[in-house]
Design a protein around this motif. Sequence first.
Motif, PDB file in Angstrom:
ATOM      1  N   PRO A  50      63.292  62.833  72.982  1.00  0.00           N
ATOM      2  CA  PRO A  50      62.371  61.865  73.591  1.00  0.00           C
ATOM      3  C   PRO A  50      62.180  62.068  75.088  1.00  0.00           C
ATOM      4  O   PRO A  50      61.594  61.227  75.757  1.00  0.00           O
ATOM      5  CB  PRO A  50      63.078  60.547  73.320  1.00  0.00           C
ATOM      6  N   LEU A  51      62.710  63.175  75.651  1.00  0.00           N
ATOM      7  CA  LEU A  51      62.588  63.406  77.085  1.00  0.00           C
ATOM      8  C   LEU A  51      61.163  63.698  77.522  1.00  0.00           C
ATOM      9  O   LEU A  51      60.858  63.666  78.714  1.00  0.00           O
ATOM     10  CB  LEU A  51      63.500  64.567  77.495  1.00  0.00           C
ATOM     11  N   ARG A  70      68.098  51.109  84.332  1.00  0.00           N
ATOM     12  CA  ARG A  70      66.692  50.700  84.297  1.00  0.00           C
ATOM     13  C   ARG A  70      65.825  51.738  83.617  1.00  0.00           C
ATOM     14  O   ARG A  70      64.874  51.399  82.887  1.00  0.00           O
ATOM     15  CB  ARG A  70      66.200  50.427  85.723  1.00  0.00           C
ATOM     16  N   LEU A  71      66.121  53.006  83.823  1.00  0.00           N
ATOM     17  CA  LEU A  71      65.369  54.060  83.142  1.00  0.00           C
ATOM     18  C   LEU A  71      65.561  53.962  81.631  1.00  0.00           C
ATOM     19  O   LEU A  71      64.602  54.113  80.858  1.00  0.00           O
ATOM     20  CB  LEU A  71      65.819  55.432  83.646  1.00  0.00           C
ATOM     21  N   SER A  72      66.778  53.689  81.196  1.00  0.00           N
ATOM     22  CA  SER A  72      67.043  53.557  79.765  1.00  0.00           C
ATOM     23  C   SER A  72      66.215  52.437  79.161  1.00  0.00           C
ATOM     24  O   SER A  72      65.657  52.569  78.069  1.00  0.00           O
ATOM     25  CB  SER A  72      68.541  53.302  79.545  1.00  0.00           C
ATOM     26  N   ALA A  73      66.104  51.304  79.885  1.00  0.00           N
ATOM     27  CA  ALA A  73      65.310  50.184  79.377  1.00  0.00           C
ATOM     28  C   ALA A  73      63.818  50.496  79.389  1.00  0.00           C
ATOM     29  O   ALA A  73      63.092  50.159  78.443  1.00  0.00           O
ATOM     30  CB  ALA A  73      65.591  48.936  80.211  1.00  0.00           C
ATOM     31  N   ALA A  74      63.330  51.164  80.442  1.00  0.00           N
ATOM     32  CA  ALA A  74      61.898  51.442  80.540  1.00  0.00           C
ATOM     33  C   ALA A  74      61.438  52.465  79.522  1.00  0.00           C
ATOM     34  O   ALA A  74      60.342  52.352  78.953  1.00  0.00           O
ATOM     35  CB  ALA A  74      61.568  51.925  81.960  1.00  0.00           C
ATOM     36  N   VAL A  77      65.247  54.589  75.568  1.00  0.00           N
ATOM     37  CA  VAL A  77      66.176  55.610  75.095  1.00  0.00           C
ATOM     38  C   VAL A  77      67.586  55.150  75.445  1.00  0.00           C
ATOM     39  O   VAL A  77      67.783  54.348  76.365  1.00  0.00           O
ATOM     40  CB  VAL A  77      65.903  56.992  75.729  1.00  0.00           C
ATOM     41  N   ARG A  78      68.549  55.641  74.701  1.00  0.00           N
ATOM     42  CA  ARG A  78      69.946  55.332  74.963  1.00  0.00           C
ATOM     43  C   ARG A  78      70.549  56.495  75.738  1.00  0.00           C
ATOM     44  O   ARG A  78      70.544  57.631  75.255  1.00  0.00           O
ATOM     45  CB  ARG A  78      70.699  55.109  73.652  1.00  0.00           C
ATOM     46  N   GLY A 121      67.352  61.565  67.753  1.00  0.00           N
ATOM     47  CA  GLY A 121      66.653  60.291  67.811  1.00  0.00           C
ATOM     48  C   GLY A 121      66.305  59.919  69.235  1.00  0.00           C
ATOM     49  O   GLY A 121      65.701  60.700  69.971  1.00  0.00           O
ATOM     50  N   ASP A 122      66.705  58.710  69.640  1.00  0.00           N
ATOM     51  CA  ASP A 122      66.444  58.225  70.990  1.00  0.00           C
ATOM     52  C   ASP A 122      67.692  58.280  71.867  1.00  0.00           C
ATOM     53  O   ASP A 122      67.807  57.554  72.842  1.00  0.00           O
ATOM     54  CB  ASP A 122      65.934  56.774  70.941  1.00  0.00           C
ATOM     55  N   HIS A 123      68.636  59.151  71.507  1.00  0.00           N
ATOM     56  CA  HIS A 123      69.908  59.214  72.225  1.00  0.00           C
ATOM     57  C   HIS A 123      69.940  60.447  73.119  1.00  0.00           C
ATOM     58  O   HIS A 123      69.718  61.565  72.665  1.00  0.00           O
ATOM     59  CB  HIS A 123      71.060  59.259  71.215  1.00  0.00           C
TER      60      HIS A 123
END
Length: 830
Positions: A50-51, A70-74, A77-78, A121-123
Motif C-alpha cells: 500500500p506504499l 498521524r501518517l498511519s491514520a491518514a 496503514v498499520r 495487506g495494509d501492514h
Amino acid sequence: MIHLRASRLRRACALALLACAVPAAARADTAACEEDGHAATSVARQWPPPLDRALSFSARDLSLRDALDRLSAAARVRVSYSAELLPLERRVCVSRDARTVGDVLAELLRDTDVEPVVAGGDHVVLAPRRGLAISGEPQGELNRVVPLDRVVVTGSASGGAQRTLPFVLDVVTSEQMEREGTAPLTRFLATGASGPWGWEQSPSSMIARYGSIRGASSFGVSAPKVFIDGIEVANPLLVTQIAPEAVERIEVIRGPQGAALYGTDAISGVVNIVTRHEGTDSGAPPLRIRAGLGRAESEFASGGTLAQELAVALRMGTSVRSAGIDVGVGAMGDFLPDASSRYLLASGSARRVGARSIATGIVRFYDARAGAAVNPLLADALGPSGDSLLAASATREQRMRQYTVGGTLRASPDDRWTHTLVVGLDGDRLSGVPDERTPTPFPAEGAWRGTGGGTDRGTLRLSTVARLGAGERTDVTLTLAAEHSTLREVVDAPESLPREDGSELESAPPVVALTQSTGVVAQATTALRDRLHLTGGLRIERNEALVEGRYAALPVLGGVWLTEVGGAALKVRAAYGSGTRPARSPARAFGWAGWRQQNASLEMPPERQSGLEAGFDLSFGNTLTLQVTAYDQMASGLIQRVALAADTVDGRKRTPYALHTVAQISNRGWEMQGTARLGRLSLEGAAAGVDSRVRRLGDGYGGDLRDGDRMLEVPAFTLSGTASWTAPRWTASLTAYRAFDWINYDRLALARDFQARTLPGERMAGPELRGYWRRYDGVPRVNATTTFALPGGTVLVLTGDNLLDRQQGEPDNLTIVPGRTLMIGLRAAF
C-alpha cells in the motif's frame, strides 16, 4: 506475515543493529525543518501497495513518533517498528511535495538506517536496511538521546523542539526513572536535573520538601508548579510517588521563565509529568510486571523491617488507537515504631490518532496511608515528662488521596496551524497529616493532631499556534492562549483536643475558599536562518487570590543562537522571566489550621521573583554533552511564618505565629550537567551552586533573619552522578547524590528547651531563634541497581537504596528516613 512483536529473535536483531543505526540518526538530530519540499526525496520512486497510495500529508515540528502515528491514520496503514531503532523524540518536517505513503516515509526516515517494508495487506514494517553489518554491542535509550533536537511539550503551547527554547528545560527519561523504581518525585529531580533539590523523603511523610529550586522562592512552600499531561495539580507538595511504568518522561523548567505560559504559582519553575500512551505494535510488550521484596535496616527497629512492591502495566491497541492500565502497590514496615506505610497507585490512559489530530485522556488515583509514629529522637529529648505531650499530639493514621482526570485534543488543520485544548480536574484529600514546617516541633507543644481537608482544581486551556514562514531565511511562530482555573480549598479544623481538666474543646468549622483565575497569553518566536531564535511573550492573568489589583503581568524575553562545527552542535541561550505566587495557596493554607490561624491572615501582597539566566549547551554527537547555566534572580515579598512569644492557650503553652514579609532575597548561582558515553559505559553528572541571601527585610519584620543572612534550608552546593554499565545479559548502575552546607534550626534543642521551660518565652521566638541556628553539611546517598537476563525474557533485579545506611543528617536533626534497603525482584514482559 511479518510482525515485530511476534518474534523475540527479531527484537534481538533490532537491538544488535542499533549500533549501526545510531550514528546516522544522530546526524539528522540537528537538521533544520526545510521549507516547500527541499527534501531528500527529490526523485519519485515506484512503491508497491500500500506504499503507492496517493497522499497529501505535511507536518512540521512534530516528533518522529507523532508523525508516524498521524501518517498511519491518514493512509489507513498499520506501521510497525522497533522503538530501539529510531530516534522517536527527534523533530521532523515533511515536504509538501511528497505524493505517496512511501515518499512520506522515505522523507521521515532519511538519514536513518531503516526503510519501509510491506508485510502484506495494509501492514508496513520499518526494518533495518538490507546489507547492514550486525554489531554485538548492546545499545539503550541513553545511547540514542537527541539532546538538542528532542520534541518537548512543556516549553511551548503545543510542543516544539527543545533546541529553540531560550531557557533550560531538563528531561528525566523513563529509563532514568526505572533505575530508581517507584521513588519520590523529589529524588528523580535531584538525580536527573541540576537545579531542583528535594530532601530525601520518608515513606511515612505525605508532603514533599524542596530545599532549593535555584535558591528560595518562599519559606517552606517552595515548589515548582506541577502538571500531569498539561493538567494542573491542585497542591504540588502532594505529588510524591511516581511509578516509572506509567510515565514517559518528566520535563522540568527551573526558574520563573515558564510563568509567561503557565501563570501564577510558577515562580520557582514548572514540572510536567508526561504519561505513556503507546500501543503495542511499535515494539512495546502488552504486559509488564515488576515485583520486589526486601528488607530495610533501621537503628530504631530491631531486626529491620519488610519492604515490598508490585507493579503491573497493561498496554493495548496500536499506534493509532491505544489504551493502557497501570497499577502499583507497595508497603514498608515499622522502620520507626508505628511508622508503617502503604500505597496504591492506579492510572489509565487512552489515545486516538487521526490524520490531523491526536486525542489523549488520563485518569489517575493515588492512596497513601502511614502510621503516626512518635519520633524516638524527640521522645529522648523531651524525656518522660513529655509523654503526655506526645500522646496529645498523636494522630491515629495519616492518609492522603489524590486524583487526576482529563484529556487533551491537539488538531492541525494544516502544517501552519495547531490548536490544543486541555480539560482536566485534579484534587486531593488529607487527614491526620502533621505540619513539619515550624522551628519548634509541634508535638513539643501538645499541638493539634494533624491537618485535614482537601483541594479541587479544574483547568480549561485553549491555545493556537501559527507558524508563519516568510521564506527560507525567516520563520515566525505566533502563540495565542487562554486559560481558566477554579480552585476549591477546604481546611478542616483540628479534632477535639482534651483540656487539662479532661474536658474537650469544640472544633471550629472547616475553612472553605473558592478562587478563580483567568489568563491570556501572546508570544512570538522569530527564527533567522535557523541560527538565531528570538522569543518574546506576555501573560496577563486575573487571579482572585492576588491582593494587589487581582492582576499579574508575566513577561518572558529570550534568544538562542545555534551553530554546528564538524560533529559538534552548540546552543547559546539567554532568557528573562518574571513570576508571582499568591499569598493564599494550597501549599501554604494547609500549614495553618485551628488555633495557629488566629494570627495568620493570608490577605497579603503576593510573592514575586524575576531574573535572567544565560548559558550554553554543547554536544558531540551522542558521545558527550555539556550544559552550563548561570542565573541572577531577585525574589521579593516572600512570606515567613514568624514565631511570637509563647502564650498559654487552653491550659497549654503554645507558640503563636504571624506572617511577616521579607522584602528582597537574591538568588544567584550556576548549574552544570553533562553525559559521556564510552562504549558500554555511560556517565551522567550534575552540580549546582547557589547563594540565596537576604538583601532587605520588610517594614515591621519581627523574625530571626537579618540583612545579609543566608536563607534557611538552602544548600550552597548540590552534586549528583550516575555510572551505568551495559553488557549483553546484565546491567549495573550506581547513583550518588549529596547536598552540602546549609543553615537550619536545631529542632531537638528547641523542643527540649520549650518543653522544659528553662528559658523565658521571648527567648524562643523572633530574633532570639538565631541562637538555635546550626550549620548542616549533609550526608551522601548512594543507590545501586543490577539486572540479569534470565531465560524466557525475565529479568532479575537487585536494588540497594541508601547503601551507606545514613538515616539522619538532613534537612535537620529531627528527620529520620529508612536505613539501607536491599531488595530482590523480577521484571517480566509478555
